[in-house]
Design a protein around this motif. Structure first.
Motif, PDB file in Angstrom:
ATOM      1  N   MET A 161     -11.369  28.220  36.007  1.00  0.00           N
ATOM      2  CA  MET A 161     -11.347  27.016  36.845  1.00  0.00           C
ATOM      3  C   MET A 161     -11.071  27.964  38.245  1.00  0.00           C
ATOM      4  O   MET A 161     -11.219  27.711  39.294  1.00  0.00           O
ATOM      5  CB  MET A 161     -10.085  26.018  36.860  1.00  0.00           C
ATOM      6  CG  MET A 161     -10.540  25.173  35.711  1.00  0.00           C
ATOM      7  SD  MET A 161     -12.094  24.659  35.415  1.00  0.00           S
ATOM      8  CE  MET A 161     -12.509  23.624  36.978  1.00  0.00           C
ATOM      9  N   ALA A 162     -10.025  29.269  38.389  1.00  0.00           N
ATOM     10  CA  ALA A 162     -10.016  29.961  39.473  1.00  0.00           C
ATOM     11  C   ALA A 162     -11.316  30.589  39.952  1.00  0.00           C
ATOM     12  O   ALA A 162     -11.374  30.693  41.210  1.00  0.00           O
ATOM     13  CB  ALA A 162      -8.987  30.985  39.168  1.00  0.00           C
ATOM     14  N   LEU A 163     -11.941  30.967  39.066  1.00  0.00           N
ATOM     15  CA  LEU A 163     -13.560  31.520  39.423  1.00  0.00           C
ATOM     16  C   LEU A 163     -14.423  30.423  39.948  1.00  0.00           C
ATOM     17  O   LEU A 163     -15.199  30.775  40.993  1.00  0.00           O
ATOM     18  CB  LEU A 163     -14.137  32.246  38.326  1.00  0.00           C
ATOM     19  CG  LEU A 163     -15.574  32.820  38.451  1.00  0.00           C
ATOM     20  CD1 LEU A 163     -15.109  33.934  39.574  1.00  0.00           C
ATOM     21  CD2 LEU A 163     -15.779  33.443  37.234  1.00  0.00           C
ATOM     22  N   PHE A 164     -14.221  29.025  39.354  1.00  0.00           N
ATOM     23  CA  PHE A 164     -14.997  28.002  39.739  1.00  0.00           C
ATOM     24  C   PHE A 164     -14.826  27.527  41.158  1.00  0.00           C
ATOM     25  O   PHE A 164     -15.761  27.147  41.797  1.00  0.00           O
ATOM     26  CB  PHE A 164     -14.913  26.975  38.655  1.00  0.00           C
ATOM     27  CG  PHE A 164     -15.741  25.755  39.045  1.00  0.00           C
ATOM     28  CD1 PHE A 164     -16.918  25.590  38.888  1.00  0.00           C
ATOM     29  CD2 PHE A 164     -14.959  24.488  39.514  1.00  0.00           C
ATOM     30  CE1 PHE A 164     -17.483  24.508  39.165  1.00  0.00           C
ATOM     31  CE2 PHE A 164     -15.702  23.279  39.723  1.00  0.00           C
ATOM     32  CZ  PHE A 164     -16.985  23.415  39.660  1.00  0.00           C
ATOM     33  N   GLY A 165     -13.511  27.449  41.633  1.00  0.00           N
ATOM     34  CA  GLY A 165     -13.143  26.724  42.692  1.00  0.00           C
ATOM     35  C   GLY A 165     -13.689  26.957  44.040  1.00  0.00           C
ATOM     36  O   GLY A 165     -14.286  26.462  44.758  1.00  0.00           O
TER      37      GLY A 165
END
Length: 562
Positions: free
Chosen positions: A129-133
């Motif tokens: 999710m950190a990469l997606f945000g």
């Protein structure tokens, strides 16, 4: 198209206006399901930890494991979002999260779950999710027109908090009836719609006329932009403090349900649902708040209201009163976070939007992650009630930061300026030639010296955040009207990038500095290669690298600048 009523939520500035755009609508609905899955898993993970251990700090570490990756990898994630196709980045990051959720489901089903394994796979899901945000948030401006961007930002917050309103309650029911393994499996399944929608999105983007930056240089460029943007620095500092203090609510919520309200997983889910319901109410009113209050006044009101709500949660022993306080806390928390998000997103130009939003995510997630650990430790020492009361007191005192770090005024998004014509070059250069030194000579009337110097301080920040270093301004002691601005760029390509990154307001700032120039001749500009050995063939048989390297074509002129 049928005209919408003036006050309709679907009007141009209404909160639901972005939903008229099909791409945004599909991604938004799919992200709602994905957020629902994440919240269901969060309930399962937190409650599974309370069943495996009685240590408050380990329970709070579940929140830390989910949020810490956002703080640690947000800036590389933002650089990747700016460098590569944001759709592909989003698909890869969601696949990482799906892998973590699937592995967690299998291990829980096999009965091999331990506190360490639970935290490790929560960290993996958080990493996805950190990469997606940053890729997701920075692509919002590609899905909706500029005038609806603030509403789209608010809607993304609403998506998460609609899920927060129902997800925890659903998660509580799922955990109570089928166990944590069912919650983990539900999260894995709910990743799939968003993966499908993003796969089908036919994203169009303009290819850059310059080669892509290397990852480490892109990260440095993002950090440099933020360091030289006072408004973004202030917003990030206020975001970090709010996360540190306000993170107590989500971190200690399982303990509030268990120790203060003497409830189970269902009570915990209902309390989280109340917080999420309040957040939806807050997001729906973000437009009205922005119209009625300045940024500083709105953030101050949110902090005072949240401090009172946290104190009420600490002192209440009735689920109804606690839920009511959490509705208030959720509303003002969402308003504050949305105000910070909009402030960052509208202050950053498109080329660095992913990195600026990554810094925002790192600030809020880092604050929550570090704060969650701290509130857990304090709870082990003094108890849940005391920890929450300390948090409430600090939240009430936090508006004092506005005396030093007042929220900047945010208007419309600062759009990129037109591309400038490339400068004339007669020396053989490669893209790696450098450092490049730029000197600009201004002739300024002595009566305007102070005003010119003040403008040049803003020009310095503009040059540096777009890629220049070693900036200086000098005045000739024999000719007081003569001023020389000087700065460096690492390579020829970096100089071309620096010229292409100016926004419309920065271009206007540069023109205001040039307007001080007097005399019959125009401002004199010198561009020099500081270490010219790379441009000199020391032997006749030395290969000429410049002859084989393809440089960008000269762009259409859009006016003179440096």
């Amino acid at each position: 198209m049928i005209d919408q009523p003036k006050h309709s939520m679907f009007a141009a500035h209404g909160v639901a206006a972005p939903l008229r755009h099909a791409v945004f609508r599909r991604i938004w609905l799919a992200s709602l399901l994905s957020n629902l899955g994440l919240l269901i898993q969060g309930v399962g993970a937190a409650w599974a930890m309370t069943q495996m251990t009685s240590d408050a700090d380990k329970v709070a570490l579940v929140q830390t494991a989910l949020m810490l990756p956002i703080m640690l990898i947000s800036m590389p994630a933002g650089a990747i979002a700016d460098m590569y196709d944001r759709r592909i980045v989003a698909l890869v990051s969601l696949s990482i999260g799906l892998t973590g959720a699937t592995a967690l489901s299998v291990l829980a089903w096999l009965g091999h779950l331990t506190p360490q394994i639970l935290l490790a796979f929560c960290f993996m899901v958080g990493s996805g999710m950190a990469l997606f945000g940053p890729a997701w948030q920075s692509s919002v401006s590609e899905q909706v027109p500029a005038e609806t961007l603030p509403s789209a930002v608010a809607l993304n917050g609403i998506s998460y908090n609609i899920a927060r309103s129902f997800g925890p309650a659903i998660g509580g029911i799922v955990v109570a009836t089928a166990g944590a393994v069912a919650a983990f499996a539900a999260n894995a399944l709910l990743y799939i719609p968003l993966l499908v929608v993003l796969f089908l999105w036919n994203r169009t983007s303009e290819p850059s006329r310059l080669p892509r930056e290397r990852l480490n240089r892109a990260i440095v460029s993002g950090v440099r932009y933020i360091a030289n943007s006072p408004s973004i620095r202030i917003v990030l500092a206020r975001t970090l403090v709010t996360g540190l203090i306000g993170g107590s609510v989500s971190a200690l919520m399982p303990l509030v349900a268990r120790d203060l309200l003497h409830g189970g997983a269902q009570t915990y889910g209902i309390m989280l649902g109340a917080f999420g319901m309040g957040a939806v109410i807050g997001a729906l009113n973000i437009g009205a708040i922005r119209q009625r209050l300045s940024g500083e006044s709105a953030v101050r009101a949110c902090a005072l209201s949240m401090g009172g709500a946290i104190a009420a949660v600490a002192l209440s022993r009735q689920p109804v009163l606690t839920a009511a306080a959490l509705v208030v806390a959720g509303a003002v928390w969402m308003l504050a976070v949305a105000l910070f998000n909009i402030g960052v997103q509208l202050s950053a130009p498109r080329w660095v939007a992913g990195r600026a939003l990554a810094a925002f995510q790192a600030a809020i997630a880092g604050g929550i992650a570090i704060g969650s650990w701290g509130w857990g430790r304090l709870t082990d020492i003094a108890g849940v009630e005391t920890a929450l009361l300390v948090s409430a007191g600090l939240m009430v005192a936090s508006p004092l930061l506005g005396l030093w770090l007042g929220m900047p005024r945010v208007g419309a998004r600062n759009e990129d300026a037109e591309v400038l014509e490339d400068p004339e070059v007669r020396l053989s250069l490669t893209g790696r030639s450098g450092p490049l030194v730029v000197e600009i000579e201004y002739r300024v009337a002595q009566d305007n010296a102070r005003a010119f110097h003040n403008v040049m301080q803003d020009v310095q920040l503009s040059r540096q955040r777009n890629g220049a270093y070693g900036w200086s301004i000098a005045r000739d002691i024999a000719d007081p009207e003569l001023w020389t601005e000087r700065y460096h760029c690492p390579t020829w390509f970096d100089y071309l990038r620096q010229r292409s990154r100016s926004t419309q307001s920065e271009r206007a700032l540069h023109q205001s500095a040039i307007a001080f120039h007097i005399g019959p001749d125009s401002v004199r500009i010198r561009r020099m290669l500081e270490r010219p050995f790379g441009s000199v063939r020391w032997k006749e048989d030395t290969p000429d690298r410049a002859s084989t390297e393809v440089l960008p074509v000269v762009a259409t002129a859009a006016g003179s600048s440096t």
